[in-house]
Enzyme design. Structure first.
Site: not given
Ligand code: PAF
Length: 282
Positions: A31, A36-37, A148, A190-191
């Site tokens: 979540g 990125g997801h 990823g 992105l994280s």
């Protein structure tokens, strides 16, 4: 998009997909979704799959320092993002659904690959990660699963686990697709953890990827690559490691092989631990 919160609801949704003869593309997440997801979802859609995204913050892959309680949980926003992006199913189970009392689940071993780097700094993390991924694969039974490249060691371990399970006749063929890391214009990967950085810390974090690039520019001189990248790291970032490794075995390298090398880093910025990597050659 259908929301499934139980294993039974998921099984019912997947039975319909099976009847329609569609293939399933699976994106496991914890979540706090970001682009990125969503890029993994887009890739699964481009590959023509019925798409299932899971959101489950897996307690087994957090250590004492890892702050399970503070991991961002944004399920309402996540569901909206996934609906807008056209996901078919969101699987958002409770811990009791994933780890039912008394049920014996597979405990895939991370082996030697899991002892290195992230495995050293986060004891138990990879065993917990593989256990939940294996459980989710059992429940979703996907044709392809998307990960990823930022979490390169995780992706290598999932590939190793799937290879072993298929070879042992424990799993149907399943393709693991590793997708490029998405970055903001500064280069910062992105994280979900980035949202815990203050403005000042963000400025520090944004210097990490350029430092890797400064090192990579000196390839193929391995010693120069590593020392230049370390020298270019912002002094406020506390390094756990910065090394040049084989992209498959994660062994440290003294030369760059034909299939390339990965410059990997883990660094603390304030209370947030960030990882990143850059593939050189190959
Ligand atoms: O990369 C993650 O978000 C997690 O490790 C995963 C693969 C969803 C397993 O909990």
């Amino acid at each position: 998009m259908k929301l499934c919160q139980t294993v039974a609801e998921l099984a019912a949704a997947l039975a319909e997909v099976d009847q329609a003869g569609k293939t399933v593309g699976f994106i496991p997440t914890m979540g706090a979704l970001h682009d990125g997801h969503l890029s993994l979802l887009r890739r699964a859609q481009q590959d023509g799959h019925f798409t299932v995204v899971s959101v489950f913050v897996n307690p087994l892959q957090f250590g004492e320092q890892d702050d399970f309680d503070n991991y961002p949980r944004t399920i309402g926003v996540d569901a909206r993002l996934l609906t807008d992006a056209g996901a078919d199913v969101l699987f958002a189970p409770s811990a009791a659904e994933i780890y039912p009392a008394g049920k014996q689940l597979r405990e895939p071993s991370p082996g030697d690959l899991g002892e290195k780097f992230e495995g050293t700094y986060r004891p138990g993390h990879f065993a917990g990660m593989l256990k939940v991924v294996s459980r989710l694969f059992d429940l979703v039974n996907p044709d392809a699963a998307y990960f990823g490249d930022k979490d390169a060691q995780q992706a290598a371990l999932v590939q190793q686990m799937v290879r072993q399970q298929i070879a042992a006749g424990e799993r149907e063929p399943l393709k693991i697709v590793v997708c490029p890391t998405l970055r903001e214009p500064s280069g910062l990967a992105l994280s979900s953890r980035n949202r815990r950085l203050s403005e000042q810390e963000l400025a520090v974090a944004r210097q990490i990827y350029p430092a890797l690039q400064a090192g990579a520019a000196l390839a193929p001189d391995v010693a120069a690559v590593v020392s230049a990248a370390r020298a270019a790291m912002p002094s406020e970032a506390r390094l756990d490691y910065l090394e040049l490794v084989d992209p498959l075995s994660f062994e440290k390298l003294d030369h760059i092989p034909e299939h390339g090398a990965r410059l990997i880093v883990a660094a603390w910025v304030g209370k947030v631990r960030l990882i990143d990597n850059l593939l050189i050659g190959g």
